[in-house]
Design a protein around this motif. Structure first.
Motif, PDB file in Angstrom:
ATOM      1  N   TRP A   1      65.578 -25.884  53.332  1.00 52.21           N
ATOM      2  CA  TRP A   1      66.980 -26.347  53.363  1.00 52.21           C
ATOM      3  C   TRP A   1      67.850 -25.119  53.568  1.00 52.21           C
ATOM      4  N   SER A   2      68.863 -25.211  54.398  1.00 48.58           N
ATOM      5  CA  SER A   2      69.625 -24.017  54.720  1.00 48.58           C
ATOM      6  C   SER A   2      71.100 -24.342  54.934  1.00 48.58           C
ATOM      7  N   ARG A   3      71.951 -23.453  54.426  1.00 51.94           N
ATOM      8  CA  ARG A   3      73.379 -23.478  54.650  1.00 51.94           C
ATOM      9  C   ARG A   3      73.821 -22.035  54.901  1.00 51.94           C
ATOM     10  N   PRO A   4      75.048 -21.814  55.360  1.00 48.76           N
ATOM     11  CA  PRO A   4      75.451 -20.440  55.691  1.00 48.76           C
ATOM     12  C   PRO A   4      75.284 -19.435  54.550  1.00 48.76           C
ATOM     13  N   PHE A   5      75.507 -19.875  53.306  1.00 50.78           N
ATOM     14  CA  PHE A   5      75.481 -18.934  52.193  1.00 50.78           C
ATOM     15  C   PHE A   5      74.250 -19.066  51.294  1.00 50.78           C
ATOM     16  N   CYS A   6      73.316 -19.925  51.648  1.00 56.11           N
ATOM     17  CA  CYS A   6      72.131 -20.096  50.797  1.00 56.11           C
ATOM     18  C   CYS A   6      70.991 -20.742  51.570  1.00 56.11           C
ATOM     19  N   ASN A   7      69.783 -20.279  51.299  1.00 57.61           N
ATOM     20  CA  ASN A   7      68.562 -20.934  51.768  1.00 57.61           C
ATOM     21  C   ASN A   7      67.782 -21.411  50.553  1.00 57.61           C
ATOM     22  N   LEU A   8      67.156 -22.558  50.681  1.00 60.97           N
ATOM     23  CA  LEU A   8      66.299 -23.062  49.616  1.00 60.97           C
ATOM     24  C   LEU A   8      64.857 -22.745  49.985  1.00 60.97           C
ATOM     25  N   LEU A   9      64.218 -21.894  49.182  1.00 59.15           N
ATOM     26  CA  LEU A   9      62.837 -21.496  49.439  1.00 59.15           C
ATOM     27  C   LEU A   9      61.879 -22.364  48.653  1.00 59.15           C
TER      28      LEU A   9
ATOM     29  N   ASP B   1      67.935 -18.974  47.434  1.00 56.36           N
ATOM     30  CA  ASP B   1      67.945 -17.627  47.986  1.00 56.36           C
ATOM     31  C   ASP B   1      69.330 -17.389  48.584  1.00 56.36           C
ATOM     32  N   TRP B   2      70.255 -16.880  47.753  1.00 58.60           N
ATOM     33  CA  TRP B   2      71.636 -16.696  48.188  1.00 58.60           C
ATOM     34  C   TRP B   2      71.720 -15.626  49.262  1.00 58.60           C
ATOM     35  N   VAL B   3      72.599 -15.839  50.236  1.00 60.56           N
ATOM     36  CA  VAL B   3      72.736 -14.942  51.378  1.00 60.56           C
ATOM     37  C   VAL B   3      73.808 -13.893  51.085  1.00 60.56           C
ATOM     38  N   ASP B   4      73.521 -12.653  51.452  1.00 57.12           N
ATOM     39  CA  ASP B   4      74.479 -11.550  51.290  1.00 57.12           C
ATOM     40  C   ASP B   4      75.750 -11.875  52.081  1.00 57.12           C
ATOM     41  N   ALA B   5      76.890 -11.879  51.393  1.00 58.30           N
ATOM     42  CA  ALA B   5      78.144 -12.274  52.040  1.00 58.30           C
ATOM     43  C   ALA B   5      78.510 -11.365  53.209  1.00 58.30           C
ATOM     44  N   ARG B   6      78.079 -10.106  53.191  1.00 58.42           N
ATOM     45  CA  ARG B   6      78.419  -9.226  54.305  1.00 58.42           C
ATOM     46  C   ARG B   6      77.636  -9.577  55.577  1.00 58.42           C
ATOM     47  N   MET B   7      76.639 -10.478  55.428  1.00 54.51           N
ATOM     48  CA  MET B   7      75.846 -10.902  56.577  1.00 54.51           C
ATOM     49  C   MET B   7      76.313 -12.240  57.142  1.00 54.51           C
ATOM     50  N   VAL B   8      77.366 -12.839  56.571  1.00 53.79           N
ATOM     51  CA  VAL B   8      77.854 -14.146  57.017  1.00 53.79           C
ATOM     52  C   VAL B   8      79.157 -13.958  57.788  1.00 53.79           C
ATOM     53  N   PRO B   9      79.185 -14.299  59.080  1.00 48.19           N
ATOM     54  CA  PRO B   9      80.405 -14.128  59.871  1.00 48.19           C
ATOM     55  C   PRO B   9      81.591 -14.880  59.272  1.00 48.19           C
ATOM     56  N   VAL B  10      82.788 -14.360  59.508  1.00 48.38           N
ATOM     57  CA  VAL B  10      84.000 -14.958  58.958  1.00 48.38           C
ATOM     58  C   VAL B  10      84.191 -16.386  59.448  1.00 48.38           C
ATOM     59  N   ASN B  11      83.739 -16.679  60.687  1.00 49.98           N
ATOM     60  CA  ASN B  11      83.948 -18.023  61.229  1.00 49.98           C
ATOM     61  C   ASN B  11      83.116 -19.098  60.539  1.00 49.98           C
ATOM     62  N   GLU B  12      82.225 -18.697  59.615  1.00 51.75           N
ATOM     63  CA  GLU B  12      81.461 -19.683  58.835  1.00 51.75           C
ATOM     64  C   GLU B  12      82.287 -20.234  57.681  1.00 51.75           C
ATOM     65  N   GLY B  13      83.479 -19.704  57.478  1.00 52.55           N
ATOM     66  CA  GLY B  13      84.352 -20.223  56.443  1.00 52.55           C
ATOM     67  C   GLY B  13      84.184 -19.521  55.113  1.00 52.55           C
ATOM     68  N   SER B  14      84.849 -20.044  54.100  1.00 55.44           N
ATOM     69  CA  SER B  14      84.834 -19.439  52.763  1.00 55.44           C
ATOM     70  C   SER B  14      83.726 -20.058  51.904  1.00 55.44           C
ATOM     71  N   PHE B  15      83.535 -19.448  50.741  1.00 61.70           N
ATOM     72  CA  PHE B  15      82.541 -19.962  49.779  1.00 61.70           C
ATOM     73  C   PHE B  15      83.056 -19.652  48.388  1.00 61.70           C
ATOM     74  N   ASP B  16      83.395 -20.723  47.630  1.00 63.71           N
ATOM     75  CA  ASP B  16      83.911 -20.521  46.279  1.00 63.71           C
ATOM     76  C   ASP B  16      83.066 -21.289  45.272  1.00 63.71           C
ATOM     77  N   LEU B  17      83.541 -21.357  44.040  1.00 63.37           N
ATOM     78  CA  LEU B  17      82.774 -22.002  42.976  1.00 63.37           C
ATOM     79  C   LEU B  17      82.570 -23.492  43.245  1.00 63.37           C
ATOM     80  N   ASP B  18      83.564 -24.143  43.856  1.00 60.72           N
ATOM     81  CA  ASP B  18      83.399 -25.556  44.220  1.00 60.72           C
ATOM     82  C   ASP B  18      82.280 -25.727  45.237  1.00 60.72           C
TER      83      ASP B  18
END
Length: 516
Positions: A70-78, A125-142
């Motif tokens: 399972w994968s999203r811009p800021f996290c992968n499920l291993l 498996d959280w993704v390093d934020a410096r590796m996620v392009p700005v156009n992928e949007g934000s990521f907050d607690l919600d």
């Protein structure tokens, strides 16, 4: 620091060259050791590997394949897929939610390795934020809470969640949201380990910093832009090296001494000790950046306003009510010497889950461990993990109908090691059972049996069994499947009990019938 690092590395190689006559002198070894220290202290460490290629299931080694399911811009499920072949096992499905607090999920390698023999394990498996392009949007607690809910939907019914440290708050909130919506895919159990549910209780230096500085100070001083040429160029982040600096400053003497000892090991040629240092710090110094919005929202909500314990926590504008959790059993685990999450902060989750029956709640405090000992190390393997697995097996399936709400406030069960101070032991409804408690003895009843008569038990194993509290054939003969699993995990027998047929042999020596 790059020019300095390159110069130090070249100098180290020069003084380690076997053709250099200075290499074999105390001066040469000292210069090489000093240069390696400089190079390692200024290096940017990459993401470590889990490296879990195999595990032992019922005494048999099986290969393990790590795959993203399972994968999203800021996290992968291993998923750590155990290749069991035709052998089917009804092992619990566990989602381990790793902390998103500077270190990579590989910090929980030992946690996963311990659970693998008896569970089907997934990890965030959280993704390093410096590796996620700005156009992928934000990521907050919600968004974090949404990710957890999506993963639970992906994994399906009767999943068991283990949240380590920081994720305890969003995991508890996510399950409260799911239960409030009567979601049929809310998990069967949640285990919260060393999590800051209520940081007003026994505040630590980490909690005091947030209280003293205020959210505006953090916004002004610790948020930075990702530099070029990283993929996340211009994204606002909380850099991982700042988080690492904060953690190291809390135990600065310990880290300074460790590096001084490393220098001495290099000078004296103690390769094994030096390699242990490298292995630990290669993992510890590998850090990731967090999105600014997630970090600031977490600091403010968890450490400054204490929104969850005050009943003011909101997800997407909806008030989160932990009292609606009625079908997900709750286990909390703390470390007696935890200097990051103070004692009682995680246990506070029970005060919020007012709709849970007493027998669906339990708490355990592990003596003599700090924060990392709650989820890693020898005491985790021998003391904590067996209790977690026992709790999961006890509540293997989520009840189809919610148990009746307790009429009075529930006093949660508190379990400690048998040799803990008497004041720490409280027996209350919903007792957390230790499967070995009924069979272990403090001392032999009369003369101890010669356990080496059992094929596969030598003098060393007999000493280990005696140390654990097993002195007689009848104790081994009476072991249940749950007790075998607990003893196997506690003493790391790797399936030897079942493989060598200890039970049948012990019954014979104890003169019990083979059918029990």
């Amino acid at each position: 620091m790059s020019p300095m690092r390159a110069t130090a590395d070249m100098t180290r190689l020069y003084f380690q060259n076997p053709l250099n006559p200075l290499t074999h002198t105390p001066l040469g070894r000292s210069v090489a050791a000093g240069c390696e220290l400089i190079e390692r202290m200024t290096r940017r460490y990459g993401k470590p590997e889990f490296g879990l290629d195999e595990t032992t299931v019922s005494g048999v080694k099986v290969p393990v394949r790590e795959e993203i399911v399972w994968s999203r811009p800021f996290c992968n499920l291993l998923h750590f897929d155990r290749k069991l072949g035709a052998k089917q096992r009804q092992d619990p499905k566990i989602l381990v939610v790793a902390p998103m607090s500077g270190h990579y999920a590989t910090l929980l390698r030992g946690t996963v390795e311990t659970l693998l023999p008896r569970a089907d394990v997934y990890i965030t498996d959280w993704v390093d934020a410096r590796m996620v392009p700005v156009n992928e949007g934000s990521f907050d607690l919600d968004d974090y809470i949404d990710y957890i809910i999506e993963m639970l939907h992906f994994l399906g019914p009767d999943t068991h969640v283990v949240a380590v440290c920081q994720p305890s708050v969003p995991v508890l909130a996510a399950i409260a949201v799911m239960e409030g919506h009567e979601d049929p895919l809310s998990p069967a159990t949640m285990t919260l380990m060393g999590g800051p549910i209520d940081t007003r209780i026994n505040p630590t230096a980490v909690n005091d910093l947030a209280e003293d500085k205020g959210i505006d100070w953090f916004r002004r001083n610790v948020i930075m832009k990702v530099p070029f040429p990283q993929p996340g160029f211009l994204r606002d982040v909380y850099p991982g090296f700042l988080q690492l600096s904060g953690f190291m400053s809390m135990n600065l003497d310990r880290h300074v001494n460790a590096h001084h000892e490393f220098f001495q090991h290099l000078v004296h040629g103690d390769g094994d000790s030096a390699e242990k240092h490298r292995d630990f710090y290669d993992e510890y110094l590998a850090v990731m950046d967090l999105t600014a919005e997630f970090y600031l929202q977490t600091v403010e909500t968890v450490f400054i306003t204490h929104a969850l314990p005050k009943g003011e926590f909101r997800h997407r504008g909806e008030l989160v009510d932990c009292g609606k959790i009625r079908r997900t059993a709750l286990l909390t685990v703390e470390g007696e010497k935890d200097d990051i999450t103070g004692g009682g902060q995680t246990k506070a989750a029970h005060d919020l889950c007012t709709g849970l029956a007493a027998d669906m709640q339990a708490h355990y405090t592990q003596p003599a461990v700090g924060h990392y000992g709650v989820f890693n190390g020898s005491r985790f393997r021998s003391e904590i993990a067996p209790r977690v697995m026992d709790f999961i097996r006890t509540h293997y399936k989520r009840p189809e109908t919610a148990p009746a709400r307790p009429k009075n406030p529930v006093e949660v069960a508190v379990a400690t090691k048998p040799d803990a101070p008497a004041t720490a032991v409280q027996e209350k409804p919903g007792k957390l059972s230790d499967p070995l408690a009924e069979v272990l003895l403090a001392e032999p009843q009369g003369a101890a049996d010669d356990l080496t008569e059992i094929s596969g038990v030598g003098p060393k194993l007999q000493t280990a069994l005696n140390g654990a509290g097993i002195f007689h054939y009848w104790q081994i003969a009476a072991l249940t499947d749950a007790q075998i699993a607990a003893l196997d995990s506690k003493l790391d027998f790797r399936g030897r009990i079942e493989r060598d047929g200890w039970i049948e042999q012990a019954r014979k020596f104890a003169k019990q019938p083979a059918n029990g």
